[in-house]
Design an enzyme around this catalytic site. Sequence first.
Site: not given
Ligand code: HEA
Ligand code: HEA
Ligand SMILES: [Cu+2]
Lengths: 361, 537, 293
Positions: B87, B116, B152, B180-181, B264, B266, B268, B279, B313-314, B339, B342, B461
């Site tokens: 997933h 293009d 993942w 590809s990417s 990380h 990634e 962003y 925007s 931070h992860h 951020t 923005k 989790r």
């Molecule tokens: C962009 C990235 C993205 C997106 C879009 C989503 C979308 C969703 N994710 Fe997540 N998710 C991740 C990125 C994302 N996720 C990542 C990176 C992890 C961590 C993995 C890891 O731990 O290694 C994670 C882990 C994660 C967990 C934790 C699993 C665990 O720790 O064991 C869960 C649990 O609820 C969850 C739920 C969902 C749900 C319900 C949606 C929903 O938004 C999905 C909605 C979409 C659909 C459902 C599809 C459309 C409908 C159909 C195909 C028809 C069938 C529908 C029915 C039968 C009702 N996701």
């Molecule tokens: C699109 C993806 C995305 C984005 C944009 C971010 C944005 C940020 N993430 Fe997140 N992050 C993930 C995707 C993302 N993250 C994923 C997938 C994981 C889990 C991976 C895994 O373990 O599977 C993760 C996990 C993760 C962790 C690790 C948690 C853990 O495993 O223990 C941390 C810890 O620092 C973190 C921090 C942040 C911070 C500080 C930002 C900042 O960029 C956010 C900045 C934005 C704001 C703060 C809000 C707007 C700001 C304001 C309104 C201004 C005023 C605010 C102040 C001055 C306070 N993220």
């Molecule tokens: Cu990060």
Amino acid sequence: AGSNDVSSLNLRRGATEISGQVYDLHMLMFSICVGIAVVVFGVMFVSMYLHRKSRGAKPANFHENVKVEIAWTVIPFLILIFMAVPAAKTLIAMEDTTEADLTVLVTGSQWKWHYKYMDREVEYYSLLATQREQINNRYNKGENYLLEVDRPLVIPTGQKVRFLITSDDVIHSWWVPDFAVKKDANPGFINEAWTKVDEPGIYRGQCAELCGKDHGFMPVVVIAKEPADYEAWVSEQESIQRQAREEEQRLLAMSMSKEELMSEGERVYNAACAACHMPNGEGLPGVFPALKGSVLATQNDPTAHIEIVLNGKTGTAMQAFGKMLSLKEIAAVVTYERNAWGNNTGQLIQPKDVNAVATGQ
Amino acid sequence: MSKATDIVSPDHAAADHDDHHDHHIPKGLMRWVLTTNHKDIGTLYLWFAFIMFLTGGAMAMVIRAELFQPGLQIVDPNFFNQMTTVHGLIMVFGAVMPAFTGLANWLVPMMIGAPDMALPRMNNWSFWILPFAFSILLASLFLEGGGPAFGWTFYAPLSTTYSGDSTALFVFSVHIMGISSIMGAINVIVTIFNMRAPGMTWMKMPLFVWTWLITAFLLIAVMPVLAGAVTMVLTDKFFGTSFFDAAGGGDPVMFQHIFWFFGHPEVYIMILPAFGIISQIVPTFARKPLFGYASMVYATASIALLSFIVWAHHMFTTGMPVAAEMFFMFATMLISVPTGVKVFNWVATMWRGSMTFEIPMMFALAFIVLFTIGGLSGLMLAITPVDFQYHDTYFVVAHFHYVLVTGAVFSIMAAVYYWLPKWTGRMFDITLAKWHFWCSLISVNLLFFPMHFVGLAGMPRRIPDYALQFADFNKWISIGGFAFGLSQLIFLWVMIKACRKQGEPVSSQVWEGAEGLEWEIPSPAPYHSFETPPVVK
Amino acid sequence: MQHQEYQKYYVPAQSVWPIVGAVALFLIAVGAGNFVIETTRGESGYGDNILAVGIVVLLVMLFGWFRDQINESMSGLYSDQLGRSYRQGMSWFIFSEVMFFAAFFGALFYARVIALPWLSGESNNAMTNEVLWPGFEAMWPLIETPGGVSTTAMSWSGLPTINTVILLISSVTLHFAHVGLEQGKRKQLTAMLGITILLGCGFLFLQVEEYVHAYRDLGLTLQSGIYGNTFFLLTGFHGMHVTLGTIILMVLFLRVLKGHFTHDNHFAFQAGSWYWHFVDVVWVMLYVFVYVL
Ligand code: HEA
Ligand code: HEA
Ligand SMILES: [Cu+2]
Ligand code: CUA
């Protein structure tokens, strides 16, 4: 005690001074975030309401304002500094493991914890105690479903306990929320953490790093006792474990009956082996090999079988049980594996046979 | 915003004799397989991403169904781990990234006045690798022993010594996804550097183009590092090296450093293009120029640069020395500043505008609120001592689904609704789209908001079963999940209708208030938008 | 550029090569994956065959794709702007390669500066050493691992130094070949390019020698701990790049003989030579960090 007022909505305050500080920090950060959110969304919603075309709003044309832009760069920065200072302080306190009163070596392995008191002659494994039937929904689930173990870690209250945390196989993470202690158990390295619990009680946590199939079934339970109770407990454990070692020696001269071996073997198998090789001995194809009908468990010479149970197999998930199980237990489990599920070799393995393999005779 | 005037015969091709095969669009399957046209390739990317979203979503449904109640009901723990892992992988690499690349393909050439993409054949190659790569990944689920089950993030040694043999297939499929990417990113970067129409100076570029330029740079910088990481996993597992094994002088934590150096940036990569989209959309429906264009550009660049120094931070619980923990905590917190700039700029753009709330704007507004919630929980995660409590709980899962689903995915939906009329020449079914929006908005919060609570209450989790105190919330989360999943079927329906050319024809500007080169060519956009570059004043 | 003098940007019509390339990568990934699984299990299967077919298809694709491109270029379809696209594309590709090597250099530095000292008790890891690896001391090259595997370090003098000289010279000769091309001195071009190719082959030959020496005499293998791991992966990937670079130079050589390049239109030559210089720079880094320090 802290463990009893667990909120289902919020972080818990926990049972130590540190966990209280962490909770306060959490609430501070949370309030700041809520504050920011209220201001930002507030302005946005007001604008959405007032400056709607349907209300006849005419668009202004400004698109820059250096002063405002500087302000909303600098103010957040100041807020961050305000957050960083207490965070750094707490962090430094949490990482200071010096001057501990006692030290426990915590070793994770798939899927159990091992505790070894470094200054005492006590060590043991701690396994999930919830019955399989509860997990499979055949029995009702108990109050501490999935959060109960056969032998909890016991520590004294009021003393600084240092944990040395490591692993035998993959990465685990030892976590007790009430102590605000979560440290990864990395194989080959030792991490340190500490706690000082004020009140006696039972504190429950879980493994917090994905460690394979049964990651969800690897709880941590800690009992904090008054120092005197604790002392009594350790001394008792020391003598029990000493006796067990002496018993081992005596067993070498004796033979156990088949019934005894098989029933003990089944118990050990279900506790130690069934997680991978499955209760029916069929394993998980492609992941964990079957024992039922396998060459190893049915061939005439049991040496290889005993050896692998004792020493494990490097490069695979098969661990060395020699240090986890007693001679008697290994003898029993090998006997069991060689006679259960239609592996009818009829062979009985005695503790002395295991000892012979272990000492290389 | 840049306003292009004086477009010199956009349909200039008509006068060209030497390559008349360009006039009629090739037909049938082979059009799509052999195409070098940025719009066709963009469409392919978008549909592929959508299919992957449904696939990854279906896996999420399995996860949610198993977690509906305590106890093991539907799948065994090993399969559960495969679902979680795949997933995550599919959503990240198969849904969000390709969707953004598809948008870049459609829009970047139109926005900068190019004929293009710069390297059209390579563009096709980048796309067609993906279906193959993901079929390998998905097929590995059906092998004996199953597919990847190590998350993942594939931490060693769970992914090396203790993983199934299908890891080899996982490694090579990630390799070709990476190829590809990287090629896709090179294409975007070169297009932007080299193909801008005369007068399209850097500081006139639409923000979507700017954010993608910076995203492409991040991609080229970190995808190769991911390739290195999987390569070391491969050799550790199959060839006896010990990069991640202390006995040979390596370190399992080193894997995490390498992975998150990629990981990380990634995340962003998955949000910067979203910032660009928002925007573009907010000024259109506020009928007011984007506030702080220049600071938007600088903020994007700062976020990208900072993203290289925050990775650990992860890894706060891995036992780094306290000085390193503090460094990574402070660096991570800093990202909030650009951020925030923005977010404030978007709000200021709306301020004293003349707003209407068409579907793209609704998604954009939902994005601003919900992404900010995700960002703020990110900020809480950055505070090391408290992250010890949050780490690897559902609080983290809540955080990243807010930034990824209501962030990245909502922005993609906003973008699709915004530009779809330009692509098809017709307005989509607005009623259905409204249903899609409101159903999604409500269910997505039911799905992800309570995750904060169960996380704080201590639910780890990546577990298939949980203690009883988490049961109530998990039930609601699952219900929210199913509802959100079903809501996406409405989206599917809207898209199918749109592709079958149903709906009212639209003008070239489509939205009152839309500005930029892409709104000055006819709708639907001609197969070749700018054979000769327009002059941007 | 003024738009009056706009040269049409050539957008190729449909092409079959990308999809062929995608199929090739698919076969390579499936083949390599199965091959690895089968060899470690000691089974026989189709992995190697699929891999081989994939490589052949990839070569066919490269041949066809470049042939099309050469034809287009020779028939004057390419504008200067397109040339810039190619040059920029190539530069970014090389940047991605730099980052690929960075991952392995990163592993090398991490092991030396962090992992090994920690295993021997530094930083916050005193107990790591005391409890898990008593007596282990960090050293580089790591000739005895914590687990007790010992090996011998590869000396920097001898073959590696000779190879450094070879590659450095080859960069110079390639530069002179380029100068020859730009100044229209065909003799200088062919001679210098030829010498570069020979030097490349010489390098590869000596590299193989070195590997044989490592395995046979030094007991330095892929399995001998982090030193051997970083040594073989870094030099190995570098060697693969030299191989590819040499092949590219050979193709360029054939194209030179066919008279393909002119003094102001020789993107392929430029790209090939950039690639070669890049491979060279990587080697210098390797020489310093893998062998000498
Ligand atoms: C962009 C990235 C993205 C997106 C879009 C989503 C979308 C969703 N994710 Fe997540 N998710 C991740 C990125 C994302 N996720 C990542 C990176 C992890 C961590 C993995 C890891 O731990 O290694 C994670 C882990 C994660 C967990 C934790 C699993 C665990 O720790 O064991 C869960 C649990 O609820 C969850 C739920 C969902 C749900 C319900 C949606 C929903 O938004 C999905 C909605 C979409 C659909 C459902 C599809 C459309 C409908 C159909 C195909 C028809 C069938 C529908 C029915 C039968 C009702 N996701
Ligand atoms: C699109 C993806 C995305 C984005 C944009 C971010 C944005 C940020 N993430 Fe997140 N992050 C993930 C995707 C993302 N993250 C994923 C997938 C994981 C889990 C991976 C895994 O373990 O599977 C993760 C996990 C993760 C962790 C690790 C948690 C853990 O495993 O223990 C941390 C810890 O620092 C973190 C921090 C942040 C911070 C500080 C930002 C900042 O960029 C956010 C900045 C934005 C704001 C703060 C809000 C707007 C700001 C304001 C309104 C201004 C005023 C605010 C102040 C001055 C306070 N993220
Ligand atoms: Cu990060
Ligand atoms: Cu042990 Cu998770």
